[in-house]
Design a protein around this motif. Structure first.
Motif, PDB file in Angstrom:
ATOM      1  N   GLU A 220       0.163   4.038  -3.204  1.00 18.22           N
ATOM      2  CA  GLU A 220      -0.144   5.204  -2.821  1.00 18.22           C
ATOM      3  C   GLU A 220       0.705   6.369  -3.233  1.00 18.22           C
ATOM      4  OE1 GLU A 220      -1.872   4.779   1.205  1.00 18.22           O
ATOM      5  OE2 GLU A 220      -3.678   3.904   0.188  1.00 18.22           O
TER       6      GLU A 220
ATOM      7  N   LYS B 108       0.681  -1.086  -0.027  1.00 15.76           N
ATOM      8  CA  LYS B 108       0.109   0.033   0.090  1.00 15.76           C
ATOM      9  C   LYS B 108       0.843   1.230  -0.269  1.00 15.76           C
ATOM     10  CE  LYS B 108      -4.227   0.326   1.750  1.00 15.76           C
ATOM     11  NZ  LYS B 108      -5.375   0.343   2.572  1.00 15.76           N
TER      12      LYS B 108
ATOM     13  N   GLN C 215      -5.043  12.520  -4.467  1.00 14.61           N
ATOM     14  CA  GLN C 215      -4.785  10.937  -4.040  1.00 14.61           C
ATOM     15  C   GLN C 215      -6.429  10.854  -3.546  1.00 14.61           C
ATOM     16  OE1 GLN C 215      -2.506  13.230  -3.488  1.00 14.61           O
ATOM     17  NE2 GLN C 215      -0.600  12.120  -3.353  1.00 14.61           N
TER      18      GLN C 215
ATOM     19  N   ILE D 156      -3.118   9.212   2.353  1.00 20.67           N
ATOM     20  CA  ILE D 156      -1.834   9.147   1.261  1.00 20.67           C
ATOM     21  C   ILE D 156      -0.877  10.544   1.500  1.00 20.67           C
ATOM     22  CG2 ILE D 156      -1.216   9.501  -1.118  1.00 20.67           C
ATOM     23  CD1 ILE D 156      -4.017   8.305  -1.638  1.00 20.67           C
TER      24      ILE D 156
ATOM     25  N   PRO E 281      -0.539   6.901  -7.491  1.00 24.80           N
ATOM     26  CA  PRO E 281      -2.049   7.270  -6.936  1.00 24.80           C
ATOM     27  C   PRO E 281      -3.178   6.888  -7.684  1.00 24.80           C
ATOM     28  CG  PRO E 281      -0.731   8.872  -7.457  1.00 24.80           C
ATOM     29  CD  PRO E 281       0.243   7.916  -7.538  1.00 24.80           C
TER      30      PRO E 281
ATOM     31  N   TYR F  82      -7.504  -0.920  -7.581  1.00 20.05           N
ATOM     32  CA  TYR F  82      -7.682  -1.082  -5.908  1.00 20.05           C
ATOM     33  C   TYR F  82      -8.862  -2.017  -5.729  1.00 20.05           C
ATOM     34  CZ  TYR F  82      -8.413   0.447  -1.155  1.00 20.05           C
ATOM     35  OH  TYR F  82      -8.441   0.196   0.172  1.00 20.05           O
TER      36      TYR F  82
END
Lengths: 240, 240
Positions: free
Chosen positions: B66, B62, B198, B203, B70, B98
């Motif tokens: 991110e 993750k 984002q 983020i 993004p 995602y």
DNA sequence: TACGCAACCTGGGTA
DNA sequence: GTACCCAGGTTGCGT
């Protein structure tokens, strides 16, 4: 519709002999007051090892699924979320859907949590009820095999086999209803569940049980098996 | 932004000692000429069995996802197509998206082809780079565990475990970077990849690495672990 | 038919 | 204890 036992013989009617000794007594009382016997038994299922295992799903026997939880139109695509409540008043949400691959109806998401919290094992029984006079509330309950109810912190009397021998005889023994156990209560169903509009033709024909079925199928896990004349709630009959 | 090793020690700088013996040498030369050292290491991931298995997807940790990829606004819905190029100049397109269910970022479509062509195995490492001075080109590369680079037709030196024991120790051993391997090159990114905007607040806070992280987390699979003073590319350090 | 792939879910580990 | 990752699964659609 009625499982041809309008007054289910295994009964949710409070048997004092069963309940007076534990702390759920007040709950059963309350239920009597607020709407006595208004629940209708839909069906129950003795749990298979898979039902309580890593598959995280409960297979709902097709005839019951199509009768009580028909998946119509759009709900056939993604299934629905069904909400039940148990004896403690806790709400349980399960994703309910049809698996084309296995041609079966299943409860998936949420089911494993129920199994865990209720400490369910193969041979235990889940029960489904609804209000007798209609309404969309759904109820879920369970009965531990051996009937030795203990919603206690300790391992819920899992009977001999923790590493369970799921033998035919074992399973059969399981399907006797010796003593009722704990879990049940009233619930609120907050999601749609259209009774009409089935997904396919096959359902229609299933809607009313064609036979005065005594279905058994032992390992194929069906166990409908209504032992015809059952005069009174005398739940400790076991058959092998 | 910089993974706080502006000049990544495992290096894409052409080390003749590593590359002079194979046919990719000319590629590295070319890269030197056209824009020397302009690539910036983004992140790398040691591949899990699932990453190279039948699931046909690569989970991108993750914090890296991110930070570097993004997913903004509309791209959050369907993901994007990311294009990378490898050492041979070949372009690889992956669907990047995602998954709400698992709250994770994944490369899906196209990934399995990469795994197959590069003969990737659990324990091998994928690397992602981009131009140091901005620009939207993306680069992908991989390093075979054991470092015994062989982009040959034969099974790419899969090390002892073909029926791989993916044990903690095994995995850890895997995360040592003994000898760099083959795959890398320059690429062209032909799809949007808005650096700003984002998906959520979390983020922003990740944008600059908060700690002088030496992250390890062994089984939690992070292994960022920049062993601080690494005077020279001497890649055959392995730690258990 | 078999496989790739999109989407979903859960347990175990971690912080 | 609790919240979050993410590895390893699943179903089901499309090709």
């Amino acid at each position: 519709m009625a499982q041809h036992h309008p007054q289910p013989w295994y009964s949710w009617e409070p048997h004092m002999s069963l309940h007076h000794h534990h702390h759920y007594q007040h709950l059963y009382r309350a239920e009597q007051e607020e709407g006595r016997y208004e629940r209708e038994h839909m069906f129950e299922k003795p749990l298979t090892p898979s039902d309580v295992g890593k598959l995280n799903r409960l297979v709902i026997p097709k005839q019951h699924a199509e009768k009580y939880f028909p998946l119509g139109g759009d709900s056939g695509e993604k299934g629905l979320l069904l909400s039940f409540e148990d004896e403690s008043g806790k709400t349980w949400q399960f994703r309910y859907s049809y698996w084309n691959s296995s041609q079966s109806y299943v409860l998936t998401k949420g089911w494993s949590r129920f199994v865990k919290e209720k400490r369910l094992d193969a041979g235990d029984v889940v029960l489904f009820e609804r209000p007798r006079l209609g309404g969309d509330r759904l109820y879920i309950g369970c009965r531990h095999r051996g009937g030795n109810d203990s919603p206690s912190p300790a391992q819920a009397t899992t009977v001999p086999a923790a590493a369970g021998p799921w033998s035919p005889g074992y399973y059969a023994a399981t399907c006797s209803y010796p003593t009722s156990s704990s879990c049940f209560s009233s619930a609120k169903q907050d999601c749609l569940l259209h009774a009409g509009d089935q997904r396919n033709g096959a359902i229609q024909s299933e809607t009313e049980a064609p036979t005065t079925s005594k279905r058994l199928r032992l390992f194929g896990v069906d166990l409908d098996y209504q032992p015809e004349p059952r005069p009174d709630p005398m739940p400790s009959i076991s058959w092998v």
